[in-house]
Every structure is written in C-alpha cells, then in structure tokens.
Design a protein around this motif. Structure first.
Motif, PDB file in Angstrom:
ATOM      1  N   SER A  41      26.795  85.327  70.932  1.00  0.00           N
ATOM      2  CA  SER A  41      27.879  85.018  72.213  1.00  0.00           C
ATOM      3  C   SER A  41      27.494  85.581  73.580  1.00  0.00           C
ATOM      4  N   ALA A  42      26.836  87.165  73.170  1.00  0.00           N
ATOM      5  CA  ALA A  42      26.582  87.956  74.941  1.00  0.00           C
ATOM      6  C   ALA A  42      25.654  87.965  74.883  1.00  0.00           C
ATOM      7  N   ILE A  43      24.329  86.993  73.982  1.00  0.00           N
ATOM      8  CA  ILE A  43      22.176  87.155  74.563  1.00  0.00           C
ATOM      9  C   ILE A  43      22.714  85.286  74.396  1.00  0.00           C
ATOM     10  N   SER A  44      21.934  84.906  75.580  1.00  0.00           N
ATOM     11  CA  SER A  44      21.935  83.449  75.200  1.00  0.00           C
ATOM     12  C   SER A  44      20.298  83.284  75.009  1.00  0.00           C
ATOM     13  N   SER A  45      19.454  84.071  75.259  1.00  0.00           N
ATOM     14  CA  SER A  45      17.244  83.195  75.024  1.00  0.00           C
ATOM     15  C   SER A  45      17.145  84.913  75.416  1.00  0.00           C
ATOM     16  N   ILE A  46      15.939  85.017  74.625  1.00  0.00           N
ATOM     17  CA  ILE A  46      15.556  85.928  74.676  1.00  0.00           C
ATOM     18  C   ILE A  46      13.705  84.790  74.736  1.00  0.00           C
TER      19      ILE A  46
ATOM     20  N   LEU B  41      10.027  85.738  76.152  1.00  0.00           N
ATOM     21  CA  LEU B  41       7.944  87.338  75.233  1.00  0.00           C
ATOM     22  C   LEU B  41       7.433  85.559  76.425  1.00  0.00           C
ATOM     23  N   TYR B  42       6.641  86.815  76.824  1.00  0.00           N
ATOM     24  CA  TYR B  42       5.394  86.361  77.839  1.00  0.00           C
ATOM     25  C   TYR B  42       4.248  87.609  77.907  1.00  0.00           C
ATOM     26  N   PRO B  43       3.063  87.249  77.971  1.00  0.00           N
ATOM     27  CA  PRO B  43       2.629  88.409  78.396  1.00  0.00           C
ATOM     28  C   PRO B  43       2.567  89.155  79.332  1.00  0.00           C
ATOM     29  N   TYR B  44       3.269  90.845  78.321  1.00  0.00           N
ATOM     30  CA  TYR B  44       3.673  92.141  78.863  1.00  0.00           C
ATOM     31  C   TYR B  44       4.717  91.997  79.470  1.00  0.00           C
ATOM     32  N   VAL B  45       5.474  91.409  79.204  1.00  0.00           N
ATOM     33  CA  VAL B  45       7.215  91.032  79.249  1.00  0.00           C
ATOM     34  C   VAL B  45       7.979  90.542  78.773  1.00  0.00           C
ATOM     35  N   THR B  46       9.092  91.080  78.699  1.00  0.00           N
ATOM     36  CA  THR B  46      10.384  90.622  77.816  1.00  0.00           C
ATOM     37  C   THR B  46      11.323  89.963  78.804  1.00  0.00           C
ATOM     38  N   VAL B  47      11.812  89.264  78.558  1.00  0.00           N
ATOM     39  CA  VAL B  47      13.206  88.865  79.346  1.00  0.00           C
ATOM     40  C   VAL B  47      14.089  88.609  78.905  1.00  0.00           C
ATOM     41  N   ILE B  48      15.337  89.481  78.756  1.00  0.00           N
ATOM     42  CA  ILE B  48      16.630  88.842  77.567  1.00  0.00           C
ATOM     43  C   ILE B  48      17.794  88.395  78.878  1.00  0.00           C
ATOM     44  N   ASN B  49      18.379  87.178  78.566  1.00  0.00           N
ATOM     45  CA  ASN B  49      19.653  86.882  79.312  1.00  0.00           C
ATOM     46  C   ASN B  49      20.894  86.594  78.921  1.00  0.00           C
ATOM     47  N   LYS B  50      21.998  86.862  79.304  1.00  0.00           N
ATOM     48  CA  LYS B  50      22.723  87.537  79.194  1.00  0.00           C
ATOM     49  C   LYS B  50      23.319  86.193  79.480  1.00  0.00           C
ATOM     50  N   SER B  51      24.510  85.936  77.951  1.00  0.00           N
ATOM     51  CA  SER B  51      25.555  84.555  78.295  1.00  0.00           C
ATOM     52  C   SER B  51      25.675  84.752  79.784  1.00  0.00           C
ATOM     53  N   PRO B  52      26.525  83.298  80.251  1.00  0.00           N
ATOM     54  CA  PRO B  52      27.350  83.193  81.236  1.00  0.00           C
ATOM     55  C   PRO B  52      29.036  83.492  81.217  1.00  0.00           C
ATOM     56  N   HIS B  53      29.306  83.617  79.250  1.00  0.00           N
ATOM     57  CA  HIS B  53      30.549  83.101  79.068  1.00  0.00           C
ATOM     58  C   HIS B  53      30.352  83.467  77.749  1.00  0.00           C
TER      59      HIS B  53
ATOM     60  N   ASN C   3      11.885  92.023  68.636  1.00  0.00           N
ATOM     61  CA  ASN C   3      11.518  91.213  67.422  1.00  0.00           C
ATOM     62  C   ASN C   3      12.556  91.483  66.601  1.00  0.00           C
ATOM     63  N   GLY C   4      12.925  92.065  66.298  1.00  0.00           N
ATOM     64  CA  GLY C   4      14.249  92.406  65.412  1.00  0.00           C
ATOM     65  C   GLY C   4      15.606  92.234  65.666  1.00  0.00           C
ATOM     66  N   LEU C   5      15.755  91.842  67.072  1.00  0.00           N
ATOM     67  CA  LEU C   5      17.312  91.729  67.378  1.00  0.00           C
ATOM     68  C   LEU C   5      16.656  90.055  68.513  1.00  0.00           C
TER      69      LEU C   5
ATOM     70  N   VAL D  97       4.702  95.840  78.302  1.00  0.00           N
ATOM     71  CA  VAL D  97       4.842  95.842  76.997  1.00  0.00           C
ATOM     72  C   VAL D  97       3.447  95.506  76.320  1.00  0.00           C
ATOM     73  N   HIS D  98       2.740  96.855  76.841  1.00  0.00           N
ATOM     74  CA  HIS D  98       1.108  96.695  76.228  1.00  0.00           C
ATOM     75  C   HIS D  98       0.979  96.554  75.571  1.00  0.00           C
ATOM     76  N   LYS D  99      -0.248  95.568  74.554  1.00  0.00           N
ATOM     77  CA  LYS D  99      -0.395  95.996  72.809  1.00  0.00           C
ATOM     78  C   LYS D  99       0.578  95.183  72.434  1.00  0.00           C
ATOM     79  N   HIS D 100      -0.098  94.699  71.993  1.00  0.00           N
ATOM     80  CA  HIS D 100       0.302  93.300  70.203  1.00  0.00           C
ATOM     81  C   HIS D 100       1.334  94.603  69.712  1.00  0.00           C
ATOM     82  N   LEU D 101       0.573  95.413  68.916  1.00  0.00           N
ATOM     83  CA  LEU D 101       0.932  95.922  67.776  1.00  0.00           C
ATOM     84  C   LEU D 101       2.204  97.358  68.414  1.00  0.00           C
ATOM     85  N   ASN D 102       3.278  96.764  69.115  1.00  0.00           N
ATOM     86  CA  ASN D 102       3.764  97.727  69.952  1.00  0.00           C
ATOM     87  C   ASN D 102       5.191  97.852  69.213  1.00  0.00           C
TER      88      ASN D 102
END
Ligand SMILES: C[S@@+](CC[C@H](N)C(=O)[O-])C[C@H]1O[C@@H](n2cnc3c(N)ncnc32)[C@H](O)[C@@H]1O
Length: 285
Positions: free
Chosen positions: A246-251, A253-265, A222-224, A210-215
């Motif tokens: 209920s579905a998404i437990s966390s988001i 942000l790292y330099p150039y990477v976005t990680v989204i975790n789905k809730s286990p339940h 950010n909206g999510l 996810v290169h460049k900040h105004l991406n």
C-alpha cells in the motif's frame, strides 16, 4: 591473533543474526533459503552474460548517454565549471530526471545527505524552483556555510538513529531523500529505515553509490522487494494489498543507485479484469 579472533567473532555474530531471523519465522526462512539457490543461478547468469551486439537496435538514450539538451540537471552540471563543486556519476542525471520531474515547480521538501562542497544543493534549488525546501545533512560542521534561502544545513551523523528521531520532529514533511553521504551499507540501511516510512505519499527515496554487487544494502533492498509480490488472497477472491504494498509503489535498481517510490495514495487491493469477447477455450473465463 587479535585480527583472527575479531574475524571469528564477526562470523559468530553474523551466524547468530541469520539463525535469529530464521527462528523468528522458520517457514519463511526455509522459503528464503530455497530462493537463495535461484538467486545464485541468476547471479551466475549475469556474471556470464553473453553480449550480443546484434540486439542493439534501438536509438533510445541509455544511462550516461542521454540527450543532454532535454535534461536540465545534466545541463546545469555541464555548465557548472567553476564555483561550488558537485560530484556525481554521469549516468545518475537520467535517473534523477525520470523520478524527480513531477516535483518541478512544486512545494517540495528535499533531503540530501552529503553536502560536501555545496554545489549539488544549488543544483536542486535551480531544478525544483523557488517553492522548494532543501535540507542538507552532513557530519562536517563546516558545511553550515552553505545555508541560504530555501536551503537549511543540519549537522549530524546518518548512522545515528537518535539524530534521525530529532530530525523527523524538526522536519515533519519530506518528499525526496537523496542519500549521498558516507556510502557505508549499514548507514544506508539505517537511513532508509528511519526516513522511508516518514516520507510523504508520492515521495521518492534515492540511495546513491551502492557500490559492489555483494553489498549489504543491496541485499537489504532485495529482501524488501520480495514483499512487493505478496499475494494475499481473501476468502471472497479479492487480492488484498499488504501495508508495504500500500505504501510502496515500486523499487528500481540501476547501476550504483536504488530508487524507491512511495505510492501517491493508499492501495487497498489489486484487481485483474478481462476485456473482450473472444477467448481461447484452454483457460476458464
Ligand atoms: C560524496 S560527498 C557528497 C557529495 C555531494 N552530495 C555532491 O553531489 O557534490 C559525501 C559527504 O558525506 C558526508 N558524510 C560522510 N559520512 C557521513 C555521515 N555518517 N553522516 C552524514 N554525512 C556524512 C561527508 O562529510 C561528505 O561531505
């Protein structure tokens, strides 16, 4: 002249998209407009950040400077000096291991978009073990040669929603998605919209480069993320979670990477408790 017209047309399209979304929900639109002011303030703060070396006291590993012996992915990558190519930013290895380690040795279903020279597929197979199922997606037909035990190659274009519709029928179970494909924001958004809802609970969605900040993908995420903080108070005082919470437990942000975790339940509500007997008088118990 044609270029100028094109640019006017794309600005008009952008304006109509913003206005269309605003008119769908003017109250939220106003709140987001107000929030943009704070967003700009935060952005300026990060641009003019004053680095203070005296605050660097910790000896904990940081991105790209990890204890290499404790990360099997980093070790595999370092040892991969010949054969099938793997192409990764070095600071990704910490992030992968942090979010993926719970799946090691499990029957886990992994999609990597972007096969290129096939090396990363072997790295995942080595890391997750014999029970894993890996689905490599690439637009280049030649990538079919990397099909082997535990690894299927599917040829398709990640920007094509029809391709994903068929993919989801063919592969109903997905736990991990690693988007290392075209790296175009609009493709990344389509891929997230198609795959994130489809993934199993407890799954991990990773979008790389996810290169460049105004991406645009960054703005989309950010909206999510705004809705992770929805506070839906019920008449009985309970804080009900939304479908998204209920579905998404966390988001993350790292330099150039976005990680989204789905809730286990399913998370139905959020609760707060007070434990202890000694309280200050200024806030009612
Ligand atoms: C950066 S390389 C992948 C690197 C690989 N994952 C690794 O770690 O070594 C990007 C790959 O994405 C593929 N690609 C580009 N555009 C694509 C698209 N629209 N859909 C699917 N794959 C695409 C390219 O053919 C290329 O093989």
């Amino acid at each position: 002249m044609k270029g100028k017209q094109g640019s006017i047309w794309s600005k008009a399209k952008l304006f109509s998209k913003v206005l269309g979304n605003f008119m769908k929900d003017p109250k939220r639109g106003m709140a987001i407009l107000k929030g943009l002011g704070d967003s700009m303030q935060g952005y300026k703060n990060s641009e003019t950040w004053n680095l203070n070396p005296a605050t660097f006291q910790s000896s904990a590993p940081v991105n790209g400077n990890l204890d290499k012996t404790s990360n099997p992915l980093q070790a595999y990558f370092d040892a991969n000096t010949t054969g099938r190519g793997i192409w990764k930013w070095l600071h990704y290895f910490d992030i992968y291991h942090e979010h993926f380690k719970k799946f090691i040795g499990q029957e886990v279903h992994i999609v990597e978009i972007g096969v290129f020279s096939g090396g990363s597929l072997r790295m995942w197979k080595n890391y997750f073990g014999d029970k894993c199922h890996i689905y490599g997606v690439d637009i280049e037909k030649d990538c079919k040669v990397y099909e082997e035990d535990n690894v299927k190659i599917i040829i398709g274009d990640q920007s094509d929603r029809k391709f994903w519709q068929q993919f989801k029928k063919d592969f109903p179970v997905i736990d991990i998605v690693i988007d290392d494909g075209s790296h175009y924001s609009d493709h990344q958004i389509i891929t997230l919209e198609e795959l994130l809802p489809h993934m199993r609970s407890g799954g991990v969605f990773v979008c790389e480069d996810v290169h460049k900040h105004l991406n645009r993908f960054n703005f989309y995420v950010n909206g999510l993320s705004l809705n992770l903080h929805t506070f839906d108070e019920q008449p009985n005082g309970e804080i009900k979670s939304t479908s998204f919470q209920s579905a998404i437990s966390s988001i993350h942000l790292y330099p150039y990477v976005t990680v989204i975790n789905k809730s286990p339940h399913v998370v139905e509500k959020f609760s707060t408790e007070r434990h202890g007997t000694e309280w200050r008088p200024y806030q009612q118990v």
